[in-house]
Design a protein around this motif. Structure first.
Motif, PDB file in Angstrom:
ATOM      1  N   PHE A   1     -69.722  81.715  62.747  1.00  0.00           N
ATOM      2  CA  PHE A   1     -68.491  81.312  62.057  1.00  0.00           C
ATOM      3  C   PHE A   1     -68.473  79.809  61.802  1.00  0.00           C
ATOM      4  N   TYR A   2     -68.908  79.022  62.774  1.00  0.00           N
ATOM      5  CA  TYR A   2     -68.945  77.569  62.583  1.00  0.00           C
ATOM      6  C   TYR A   2     -69.910  77.185  61.466  1.00  0.00           C
ATOM      7  N   THR A   3     -71.047  77.835  61.388  1.00  0.00           N
ATOM      8  CA  THR A   3     -72.029  77.544  60.346  1.00  0.00           C
ATOM      9  C   THR A   3     -71.487  77.876  58.965  1.00  0.00           C
ATOM     10  N   ILE A   4     -70.818  79.012  58.830  1.00  0.00           N
ATOM     11  CA  ILE A   4     -70.275  79.413  57.526  1.00  0.00           C
ATOM     12  C   ILE A   4     -69.189  78.452  57.069  1.00  0.00           C
ATOM     13  N   ILE A   5     -68.295  78.076  57.980  1.00  0.00           N
ATOM     14  CA  ILE A   5     -67.205  77.170  57.606  1.00  0.00           C
ATOM     15  C   ILE A   5     -67.751  75.785  57.258  1.00  0.00           C
ATOM     16  N   SER A   6     -68.702  75.299  58.050  1.00  0.00           N
ATOM     17  CA  SER A   6     -69.309  73.994  57.761  1.00  0.00           C
ATOM     18  C   SER A   6     -70.045  74.022  56.427  1.00  0.00           C
ATOM     19  N   LEU A   7     -70.742  75.121  56.142  1.00  0.00           N
ATOM     20  CA  LEU A   7     -71.470  75.241  54.880  1.00  0.00           C
ATOM     21  C   LEU A   7     -70.519  75.233  53.689  1.00  0.00           C
ATOM     22  N   SER A   8     -69.381  75.892  53.822  1.00  0.00           N
ATOM     23  CA  SER A   8     -68.424  75.927  52.709  1.00  0.00           C
ATOM     24  C   SER A   8     -67.845  74.542  52.430  1.00  0.00           C
ATOM     25  N   ILE A   9     -67.595  73.762  53.484  1.00  0.00           N
ATOM     26  CA  ILE A   9     -67.057  72.413  53.292  1.00  0.00           C
ATOM     27  C   ILE A   9     -68.121  71.476  52.740  1.00  0.00           C
ATOM     28  N   ILE A  10     -69.306  71.502  53.347  1.00  0.00           N
ATOM     29  CA  ILE A  10     -70.362  70.576  52.946  1.00  0.00           C
ATOM     30  C   ILE A  10     -70.865  70.888  51.540  1.00  0.00           C
ATOM     31  N   SER A  11     -70.844  72.169  51.145  1.00  0.00           N
ATOM     32  CA  SER A  11     -71.260  72.505  49.783  1.00  0.00           C
ATOM     33  C   SER A  11     -70.336  71.865  48.748  1.00  0.00           C
ATOM     34  N   MET A  12     -69.044  71.755  49.054  1.00  0.00           N
ATOM     35  CA  MET A  12     -68.113  71.092  48.141  1.00  0.00           C
ATOM     36  C   MET A  12     -68.328  69.585  48.141  1.00  0.00           C
ATOM     37  N   PHE A  13     -68.540  69.011  49.326  1.00  0.00           N
ATOM     38  CA  PHE A  13     -68.834  67.580  49.387  1.00  0.00           C
ATOM     39  C   PHE A  13     -70.105  67.247  48.621  1.00  0.00           C
ATOM     40  N   TYR A  14     -71.103  68.098  48.758  1.00  0.00           N
ATOM     41  CA  TYR A  14     -72.388  67.863  48.083  1.00  0.00           C
ATOM     42  C   TYR A  14     -72.258  68.013  46.572  1.00  0.00           C
ATOM     43  N   GLN A  15     -71.530  69.024  46.123  1.00  0.00           N
ATOM     44  CA  GLN A  15     -71.407  69.269  44.693  1.00  0.00           C
ATOM     45  C   GLN A  15     -70.647  68.150  43.984  1.00  0.00           C
TER      46      GLN A  15
ATOM     47  N   GLY B   1     -77.652  66.455  56.979  1.00  0.00           N
ATOM     48  CA  GLY B   1     -76.558  66.427  57.943  1.00  0.00           C
ATOM     49  C   GLY B   1     -76.145  67.824  58.374  1.00  0.00           C
ATOM     50  N   PHE B   2     -76.135  68.754  57.423  1.00  0.00           N
ATOM     51  CA  PHE B   2     -75.797  70.140  57.755  1.00  0.00           C
ATOM     52  C   PHE B   2     -76.849  70.748  58.687  1.00  0.00           C
ATOM     53  N   ILE B   3     -78.115  70.454  58.438  1.00  0.00           N
ATOM     54  CA  ILE B   3     -79.178  70.957  59.314  1.00  0.00           C
ATOM     55  C   ILE B   3     -79.020  70.385  60.722  1.00  0.00           C
TER      56      ILE B   3
ATOM     57  N   MET C   1     -76.269  69.394  62.134  1.00  0.00           N
ATOM     58  CA  MET C   1     -75.065  69.932  62.756  1.00  0.00           C
ATOM     59  C   MET C   1     -75.221  71.379  63.204  1.00  0.00           C
ATOM     60  N   THR C   2     -76.123  72.122  62.586  1.00  0.00           N
ATOM     61  CA  THR C   2     -76.190  73.563  62.845  1.00  0.00           C
ATOM     62  C   THR C   2     -77.531  73.982  63.446  1.00  0.00           C
ATOM     63  N   TRP C   3     -78.576  73.994  62.637  1.00  0.00           N
ATOM     64  CA  TRP C   3     -79.852  74.557  63.094  1.00  0.00           C
ATOM     65  C   TRP C   3     -80.444  73.794  64.276  1.00  0.00           C
ATOM     66  N   GLN C   4     -80.297  72.476  64.277  1.00  0.00           N
ATOM     67  CA  GLN C   4     -80.913  71.660  65.319  1.00  0.00           C
ATOM     68  C   GLN C   4     -80.287  71.877  66.697  1.00  0.00           C
ATOM     69  N   LYS C   5     -79.205  72.617  66.764  1.00  0.00           N
ATOM     70  CA  LYS C   5     -78.554  72.859  68.047  1.00  0.00           C
ATOM     71  C   LYS C   5     -78.967  74.202  68.663  1.00  0.00           C
ATOM     72  N   ILE C   6     -79.659  75.033  67.883  1.00  0.00           N
ATOM     73  CA  ILE C   6     -79.975  76.380  68.373  1.00  0.00           C
ATOM     74  C   ILE C   6     -80.925  76.333  69.566  1.00  0.00           C
ATOM     75  N   ALA C   7     -82.082  75.683  69.387  1.00  0.00           N
ATOM     76  CA  ALA C   7     -83.102  75.679  70.444  1.00  0.00           C
ATOM     77  C   ALA C   7     -82.611  75.014  71.738  1.00  0.00           C
ATOM     78  N   PRO C   8     -82.009  73.801  71.694  1.00  0.00           N
ATOM     79  CA  PRO C   8     -81.523  73.218  72.957  1.00  0.00           C
ATOM     80  C   PRO C   8     -80.483  74.082  73.660  1.00  0.00           C
ATOM     81  N   MET C   9     -79.612  74.747  72.890  1.00  0.00           N
ATOM     82  CA  MET C   9     -78.594  75.587  73.526  1.00  0.00           C
ATOM     83  C   MET C   9     -79.206  76.820  74.178  1.00  0.00           C
ATOM     84  N   MET C  10     -80.187  77.410  73.506  1.00  0.00           N
ATOM     85  CA  MET C  10     -80.836  78.580  74.091  1.00  0.00           C
ATOM     86  C   MET C  10     -81.566  78.207  75.384  1.00  0.00           C
ATOM     87  N   ILE C  11     -82.253  77.074  75.370  1.00  0.00           N
ATOM     88  CA  ILE C  11     -82.949  76.627  76.580  1.00  0.00           C
ATOM     89  C   ILE C  11     -81.945  76.286  77.681  1.00  0.00           C
TER      90      ILE C  11
END
Length: 338
Positions: free
Chosen positions: A203-217, A126-128, A130-140
């Motif tokens: 900034f969005y990636t860092i904040i999402s990672l901090s939240i999702i890391s707690m949910f995952y743990q 889900g984190f991937i 929300m974050t990485w999968q948006k890079i290529a479409p946005m750049m294009i």
């Protein structure tokens, strides 16, 4: 289903596909990079023991295949449009091209698949998404933006992300609608410059990672699990809901900083768009504050002073949570010193 080495190879291929799309100097190469990215991401979703995961995998494959087919068809039409009667339809073809890319990243009005797919994913996949999968479409998308259509998508994405988060008990759905909301802000940052988009995305990636890391743990997927689990450690509860407020962009948390930059830049470019975005984002802040208020006001019936400072988070997770919650104060302090 796959071992760790296989998953690692899929992740490398996924990143390679995005890099090919970004660095390509032709539309066909960009489309091929998107397809490599998709074919590497799909196996990470497969879990035939989980019916919801299988449904998410199927739905995402159909939507992404439709978006890819539309993108390729539009690219072929545009390649013949300069010397044919299709030249006068370039504007409409550009809107269709933008629509296919918006569908790939899950922006409104092509967002309906995104929350449903997120419900069946693990926190890592889900984190991937929300974050990485948006890079290529946005750049294009930044190469061929139809500004009026993108402004319509920005306002609709922020509105859908704000309204969709109401009365959500599933944390994955809440994070999905929050991602749609932030997509609107990221699209508006592309209207300004790529450097603004990069700052907001980091900034969005860092904040999402901090939240999702707690949910995952803590293996948390619903809000009732948050209230029951977090009562055992008030420190973790405090960090969790500070992160949610930071994700909503409430000052003085870190999530307000990228929004602050976008608001300042848009105020001199498009006051109507900036005002609409801020007003709609206040709806998101409302239900984040409502959840936080109820969480802090709920009192436990057990005396847990001995567990007051017991926090079993990893050092990396603590560092991410600290930056997500108090990074704005730290950055402002450093700026004042320099």
């Amino acid at each position: 289903m796959f071992n760790n080495l296989t998953n690692f190879m899929f992740l490398l291929t996924l990143m390679l596909g995005s890099i090919i799309s970004i660095s390509s100097n032709s539309w066909l190469g960009a489309w091929m990079g998107l397809e490599i990215n998709l074919l590497a991401f799909i196996p990470l979703l497969t879990n035939f023991k989980n019916l919801t995961s299988t449904e998410s995998f199927t739905e995402m494959f159909i939507v992404q295949a439709l978006a890819s087919a539309t993108l390729l068809f539009t690219i072929l039409l545009l390649s013949f449009s300069s010397n044919s009667m299709l030249f006068e339809f370039n504007t409409y073809l550009n809107i269709i091209l933008n629509s296919s890319l918006l569908m790939k990243m899950g922006a409104a009005p092509f967002h309906s698949w995104f929350p449903e797919v997120m419900e069946g994913l693990t926190w890592i996949t889900g984190f991937i998404l929300m974050t990485w999968q948006k890079i290529a479409p946005m750049m294009i998308l930044s190469y061929c933006m139809s500004h009026m259509f993108i402004m319509f998508s920005i306002i609709l994405s922020i509105f859908v992300g704000s309204i969709g988060g109401f009365n959500q008990t599933n944390l994955r759905s809440l994070m999905a609608y929050s991602s749609i909301n932030h997509l609107g802000w990221m699209l508006s940052s592309i209207l300004i410059s790529l450097s603004h988009w990069l700052v907001y995305y980091i900034f969005y990636t860092i904040i999402s990672l901090s939240i999702i890391s707690m949910f995952y743990q803590f293996n948390i997927f619903y809000f009732n699990q948050v209230f029951s689990s977090m009562n055992q450690s008030p420190v973790i509860k405090f960090l969790m809901f500070c992160n949610l407020l930071s994700l909503g962009g409430l000052p003085p948390f870190t999530g307000f900083l990228p929004k602050w930059i976008i608001i300042q830049s848009l105020s001199s470019m498009n006051m109507f768009l900036m005002t609409t975005m801020v007003m709609l984002t206040l709806i998101t802040l409302f239900f984040y504050i409502r959840l936080t208020y109820s969480a802090f006001m709920i009192q436990s019936t057990q005396i847990m002073w001995n567990k007051m400072f017991h926090c079993n988070l990893t050092k990396m997770s603590i560092l991410l949570n600290f930056f997500s919650s108090f990074g704005l104060i730290l950055i402002c302090f450093i700026y004042m010193i320099l």
